[in-house]
Motif scaffolding. Sequence first.
Motif, PDB file in Angstrom:
ATOM      1  N   ASP A  23       0.840  -1.198   0.000  1.00 53.05           N
ATOM      2  CA  ASP A  23       0.000   0.000   0.000  1.00 53.05           C
ATOM      3  C   ASP A  23       0.876   1.249   0.000  1.00 53.05           C
ATOM      4  OD1 ASP A  23      -2.110   1.773   0.214  1.00 53.05           O
ATOM      5  OD2 ASP A  23      -2.613   1.245   2.276  1.00 53.05           O
ATOM      6  N   ALA A  24       1.856   1.263   0.874  1.00 49.60           N
ATOM      7  CA  ALA A  24       2.746   2.423   0.956  1.00 49.60           C
ATOM      8  C   ALA A  24       3.529   2.634  -0.333  1.00 49.60           C
ATOM      9  CB  ALA A  24       3.705   2.255   2.135  1.00 49.60           C
ATOM     10  N   ALA A  25       3.774   1.537  -1.051  1.00 48.57           N
ATOM     11  CA  ALA A  25       4.519   1.624  -2.309  1.00 48.57           C
ATOM     12  C   ALA A  25       3.632   2.028  -3.485  1.00 48.57           C
ATOM     13  CB  ALA A  25       5.203   0.294  -2.608  1.00 48.57           C
ATOM     14  N   HIS A  45      -9.878   1.156   2.236  1.00 46.01           N
ATOM     15  CA  HIS A  45      -9.578   1.186   0.804  1.00 46.01           C
ATOM     16  C   HIS A  45      -8.946  -0.108   0.309  1.00 46.01           C
ATOM     17  CE1 HIS A  45      -5.793   2.563   2.619  1.00 46.01           C
ATOM     18  NE2 HIS A  45      -5.187   2.161   1.523  1.00 46.01           N
ATOM     19  N   TRP A  46      -8.632  -1.040   1.203  1.00 44.77           N
ATOM     20  CA  TRP A  46      -8.176  -2.353   0.758  1.00 44.77           C
ATOM     21  C   TRP A  46      -9.386  -3.189   0.372  1.00 44.77           C
ATOM     22  CZ3 TRP A  46      -4.312  -4.209   5.107  1.00 44.77           C
ATOM     23  CH2 TRP A  46      -3.200  -3.339   5.149  1.00 44.77           C
ATOM     24  N   ARG A  47      -9.280  -3.978  -0.693  1.00 47.11           N
ATOM     25  CA  ARG A  47     -10.287  -4.991  -0.968  1.00 47.11           C
ATOM     26  C   ARG A  47     -10.084  -6.123   0.031  1.00 47.11           C
ATOM     27  NH1 ARG A  47      -8.977  -1.074  -4.848  1.00 47.11           N
ATOM     28  NH2 ARG A  47     -10.417  -1.209  -6.638  1.00 47.11           N
ATOM     29  N   ARG A  48     -11.174  -6.707   0.473  1.00 44.25           N
ATOM     30  CA  ARG A  48     -11.078  -7.730   1.529  1.00 44.25           C
ATOM     31  C   ARG A  48     -12.011  -8.896   1.227  1.00 44.25           C
ATOM     32  NH1 ARG A  48     -12.343  -3.431   6.151  1.00 44.25           N
ATOM     33  NH2 ARG A  48     -13.323  -2.470   4.342  1.00 44.25           N
ATOM     34  N   SER A  49     -11.511 -10.097   1.427  1.00 44.61           N
ATOM     35  CA  SER A  49     -12.321 -11.300   1.232  1.00 44.61           C
ATOM     36  C   SER A  49     -12.046 -12.282   2.363  1.00 44.61           C
ATOM     37  CB  SER A  49     -11.989 -11.990  -0.097  1.00 44.61           C
ATOM     38  OG  SER A  49     -12.361 -11.209  -1.202  1.00 44.61           O
ATOM     39  N   GLU A  50     -13.119 -12.848   2.902  1.00 44.00           N
ATOM     40  CA  GLU A  50     -12.965 -13.934   3.857  1.00 44.00           C
ATOM     41  C   GLU A  50     -12.850 -15.230   3.061  1.00 44.00           C
ATOM     42  OE1 GLU A  50     -15.245 -15.989   7.682  1.00 44.00           O
ATOM     43  OE2 GLU A  50     -15.943 -14.052   6.886  1.00 44.00           O
ATOM     44  N   ALA A  51     -11.720 -15.898   3.162  1.00 45.29           N
ATOM     45  CA  ALA A  51     -11.485 -17.088   2.354  1.00 45.29           C
ATOM     46  C   ALA A  51     -10.483 -17.999   3.034  1.00 45.29           C
ATOM     47  CB  ALA A  51     -10.970 -16.707   0.965  1.00 45.29           C
ATOM     48  N   GLY A 217       7.955  -8.421  11.026  1.00 48.65           N
ATOM     49  CA  GLY A 217       7.117  -8.524   9.844  1.00 48.65           C
ATOM     50  C   GLY A 217       7.547  -7.615   8.711  1.00 48.65           C
ATOM     51  N   HIS A 218       7.971  -6.402   9.040  1.00 47.65           N
ATOM     52  CA  HIS A 218       8.324  -5.466   7.976  1.00 47.65           C
ATOM     53  C   HIS A 218       9.575  -5.902   7.233  1.00 47.65           C
ATOM     54  CE1 HIS A 218      11.644  -3.504  10.198  1.00 47.65           C
ATOM     55  NE2 HIS A 218      10.890  -3.609  11.262  1.00 47.65           N
ATOM     56  N   ASP A 219      10.444  -6.707   7.868  1.00 50.14           N
ATOM     57  CA  ASP A 219      11.611  -7.226   7.167  1.00 50.14           C
ATOM     58  C   ASP A 219      11.186  -8.156   6.030  1.00 50.14           C
ATOM     59  OD1 ASP A 219      13.597  -6.059   8.957  1.00 50.14           O
ATOM     60  OD2 ASP A 219      12.945  -7.544  10.430  1.00 50.14           O
ATOM     61  N   ILE A 220      10.175  -8.985   6.294  1.00 52.42           N
ATOM     62  CA  ILE A 220       9.653  -9.886   5.278  1.00 52.42           C
ATOM     63  C   ILE A 220       8.910  -9.084   4.210  1.00 52.42           C
ATOM     64  CG2 ILE A 220       8.326 -11.991   4.899  1.00 52.42           C
ATOM     65  CD1 ILE A 220      10.618 -12.181   7.005  1.00 52.42           C
ATOM     66  N   ALA A 221       8.133  -8.111   4.643  1.00 54.71           N
ATOM     67  CA  ALA A 221       7.345  -7.303   3.720  1.00 54.71           C
ATOM     68  C   ALA A 221       8.228  -6.549   2.734  1.00 54.71           C
ATOM     69  CB  ALA A 221       6.484  -6.316   4.512  1.00 54.71           C
ATOM     70  N   ALA A 224       9.270  -8.829   0.016  1.00 51.38           N
ATOM     71  CA  ALA A 224       8.163  -9.134  -0.892  1.00 51.38           C
ATOM     72  C   ALA A 224       7.959  -8.007  -1.900  1.00 51.38           C
ATOM     73  CB  ALA A 224       6.885  -9.383  -0.104  1.00 51.38           C
ATOM     74  N   VAL A 225       7.998  -6.772  -1.439  1.00 52.74           N
ATOM     75  CA  VAL A 225       7.832  -5.626  -2.339  1.00 52.74           C
ATOM     76  C   VAL A 225       8.956  -5.604  -3.369  1.00 52.74           C
ATOM     77  CG1 VAL A 225       7.827  -3.108  -2.482  1.00 52.74           C
ATOM     78  CG2 VAL A 225       6.513  -4.270  -0.690  1.00 52.74           C
ATOM     79  N   PHE A 226      10.171  -5.856  -2.929  1.00 52.90           N
ATOM     80  CA  PHE A 226      11.297  -5.892  -3.873  1.00 52.90           C
ATOM     81  C   PHE A 226      11.092  -6.980  -4.927  1.00 52.90           C
ATOM     82  CE2 PHE A 226      15.239  -8.228  -4.907  1.00 52.90           C
ATOM     83  CZ  PHE A 226      15.814  -7.297  -5.761  1.00 52.90           C
ATOM     84  N   LEU A 227      10.732  -8.190  -4.496  1.00 48.89           N
ATOM     85  CA  LEU A 227      10.589  -9.303  -5.433  1.00 48.89           C
ATOM     86  C   LEU A 227       9.456  -9.075  -6.427  1.00 48.89           C
ATOM     87  CD1 LEU A 227      11.200 -12.324  -3.042  1.00 48.89           C
ATOM     88  CD2 LEU A 227      12.734 -11.487  -4.843  1.00 48.89           C
ATOM     89  N   ALA A 228       8.467  -8.285  -6.049  1.00 47.52           N
ATOM     90  CA  ALA A 228       7.354  -7.979  -6.953  1.00 47.52           C
ATOM     91  C   ALA A 228       7.664  -6.818  -7.893  1.00 47.52           C
ATOM     92  CB  ALA A 228       6.102  -7.656  -6.140  1.00 47.52           C
TER      93      ALA A 228
END
Length: 253
Positions: A23-25, A45-51, A217-221, A224-228
């Motif tokens: 989101d921040a990116a 503003h995030w889309r959300r689904s229970e799944a 958590g932010h270390d993993i996040a 993930a942003v970099f890899l995407a």
Amino acid sequence: MSGRVLITAGASGVGRAMAEAFDAAGAQVWVADVNPKALSDCPAHWRRSEANVADENAVATLFQDIEAEWGGLDTLCANAGIAGPTASVEDVALDDWRMCLAVNLEGAFLSAKYAAPILKRQGSGAVVITSSTAGQYGYPNRAPYAAAKWGMIGLAKTLAMELGAHGVRCNVICPGSVEGPRMEGVLQREADAKGMTRDQVYEGYASGTSMGRFVEGHDIANMAVFLASDAARLVSGQVIAVDGHTVNPDPKV
């Protein structure tokens, strides 16, 4: 970054950190989770689904909804997982084994199964699978979890080979011990099983890394942003540990 990102188990923990980072990116964020309360606490503003990612019908419906609303998908973060039982292999119930593999391994498979046609049609995209250092070294007293996490790495490497010709990349993040409620449960169960305190077990895990600490958590996040991102446009089929450098996966304390 622009783009449309789905994060499974995205309403709390590492998944929530991923959602916030994307989101921040500047990405559009869709979080799927089994916890309705956690979903309701996410930004409006995030889309959300229970799944439940272990339920194929639920996963199929999720991706139908994504195509209907977004018309496509740029990044799948297959992040859903459970810790599974803490017990020696002879004491693991088959039902517990199956549940752990269903959520961790089958959940990643089902997410990839329904994301792949979308990504292939548009000729671009990224899949980021959250495995674990348990999928690299093994994990005493966590046989179902380790088996599932090893399997996720094999799945990801195969996806990278299948999807690469279509311009789609797939990589794996292997977190080490992550600060948070799920790891706290693991620490306490292991402490109870070994007749130790929670702090003794915590120190044992931390001392098994060269940096002497858990990750957050932010270390993993951030990974993930970099890899995407386009910065990783030729990074595919890779297994990247974010763990403070594990030097002893089975520290004795």
